[in-house]
Scaffold this active site. Sequence first.
Site, mmCIF file in Angstrom:
data_model
loop_
_atom_site.group_PDB
_atom_site.id
_atom_site.type_symbol
_atom_site.label_atom_id
_atom_site.label_comp_id
_atom_site.label_asym_id
_atom_site.label_seq_id
_atom_site.Cartn_x
_atom_site.Cartn_y
_atom_site.Cartn_z
ATOM 1 N N VAL A 14 39.709 40.621 45.276
ATOM 2 C CA VAL A 14 40.783 39.798 45.819
ATOM 3 C C VAL A 14 42.105 40.377 45.326
ATOM 4 O O VAL A 14 42.403 40.335 44.129
ATOM 5 C CB VAL A 14 40.655 38.328 45.363
ATOM 6 C CG1 VAL A 14 41.812 37.500 45.936
ATOM 7 C CG2 VAL A 14 39.313 37.737 45.790
ATOM 8 N N ASP A 52 39.127 37.190 41.043
ATOM 9 C CA ASP A 52 38.604 38.478 40.607
ATOM 10 C C ASP A 52 39.386 39.580 41.328
ATOM 11 O O ASP A 52 39.239 39.764 42.540
ATOM 12 C CB ASP A 52 37.112 38.564 40.941
ATOM 13 C CG ASP A 52 36.448 39.836 40.418
ATOM 14 O OD1 ASP A 52 37.168 40.801 40.112
ATOM 15 O OD2 ASP A 52 35.203 39.844 40.330
ATOM 16 N N HIS A 53 40.206 40.317 40.554
ATOM 17 C CA HIS A 53 41.102 41.287 41.179
ATOM 18 C C HIS A 53 40.380 42.532 41.681
ATOM 19 O O HIS A 53 40.999 43.404 42.312
ATOM 20 C CB HIS A 53 42.191 41.697 40.183
ATOM 21 C CG HIS A 53 43.523 41.938 40.826
ATOM 22 N ND1 HIS A 53 43.695 42.025 42.191
ATOM 23 C CD2 HIS A 53 44.763 42.120 40.287
ATOM 24 C CE1 HIS A 53 44.974 42.239 42.470
ATOM 25 N NE2 HIS A 53 45.650 42.308 41.322
ATOM 26 N N ARG A 54 39.075 42.647 41.431
ATOM 27 C CA ARG A 54 38.330 43.763 41.989
ATOM 28 C C ARG A 54 38.181 43.627 43.499
ATOM 29 O O ARG A 54 38.139 44.631 44.221
ATOM 30 C CB ARG A 54 36.935 43.854 41.352
ATOM 31 C CG ARG A 54 36.933 44.235 39.889
ATOM 32 C CD ARG A 54 35.530 44.183 39.310
ATOM 33 N NE ARG A 54 34.944 42.843 39.377
ATOM 34 C CZ ARG A 54 33.731 42.529 38.945
ATOM 35 N NH1 ARG A 54 32.954 43.485 38.429
ATOM 36 N NH2 ARG A 54 33.281 41.293 39.031
#
Length: 433
Positions: free
Chosen positions: A407, A403-405
């Site tokens: 990580v 999850d690029h939010r």
Amino acid sequence: MPDVGEGLTEAEILSWYVKPGDTVTDGQVVCEVETAKAAVELPIPFDGTVHELRFPEGTTVDVGEVIISVNVGGDAPAGPAAPAAETPAAPAPSEPPVREPVLVGYGVTEGPTRRRPRRQEAAVTGVGEGEPEVGTTWSARPLAKPPVRKLAKDLGVDLASVTPTGPEGVITRDDVHRAVAPAAPATVAPAAAPVPVSVGARETRVPIKGVRKATAAAMVGSAFTAPHVTEFVTFDITRTMKLVEELKSGTDMAGLRVNPLLLIAKAVLVAVKRNPDINAAWDEAAQEIVRKHYVNLGIAAATPRGLIVPNIKDAHTQALPELSRSLSELVATAREGKTTPAAMQGGTFTITNVGVFGVDTGTPILNPGESAILAVGAIKLQPWVHKGKVKPRQVTTLALSFDHRLVDGELGSRFLADIAAILEQPKRLVTWG
């Protein structure tokens, strides 16, 4: 119909194990139901005679509906085998009804006031987890604590056949493990039997319900809520494969299942310890990142009812032998279709082993509530440059979706690189762990 999960609204009756006129005893399993999370067996809380089954197999029933009535005052006329739900006829005014609770749940039924006699208790002692069960002066039931009974049930072990080694003849977890053959590999459950298709049919329609319905909704929600990024690493896993063979022949892991997935799971746990921010969740409502200081390690499993992800609670605390036992129990339970809703709740990180299908890699979708998932590809003999020469080596590819939010690329890359480094040089399980 009870809420056997957390906030579930309905369940499908898969099988009835009793029929009207049958005698039942307290704790006896009378039916199996499938919720949006798992298949669950329901026990009866009475001694008595089955009066009526309110719904046939295959019916989806709302939580709170009465599904069975039991006469606890003696034999009662057998009701219809499995009619559609109807409200029972009111008793004659001269016989005021007494409302008795029915099967676990919310409904009530009419019946005599006499309840089953209270058991005469006799204290027992034991070792292991939780509080010891209370025995009875009239039962020859094997002595074991609730967690041990659950383990035996999950592994298909008859406690009556187990030789106890605990104080006062109490059966321990180790006794159960010794009584069961080594578990099968951590792969997926057999495929469901094909749906019969009439000759000349061009389509077959299968209702979307239960586990598959819940999984579909969760995957759509995850895919379109969390911005996914997937990274890949291909590396030489030969030394880990050799270590697997050494552990199989050694005494420390005697009787336990040792396979590549076990060491991959251990490598993930070590990598989480080195990169703790990967083990987190995004709380949209509170606008917070929740960093978790424990690892409930999920293992994705394909079953005839759909994909499920049970998890090993507090896997970060387990040494390799205990982790092996936990994996074996998880797989055996999933294969039997007996995974409970509780076993699938609270996961923090997931491993999905697509390599068992011969697949090299994939781009897995996050399990809702988690920040990362690791896909393990097939391990194949390939030409590889080793010590300056091209040699045949065992090679695999790992894929990490996150999850690029919460990580970023650095954290995700460092975490994935750590897993690969550990599996290339498994001595790092000791030096880094």
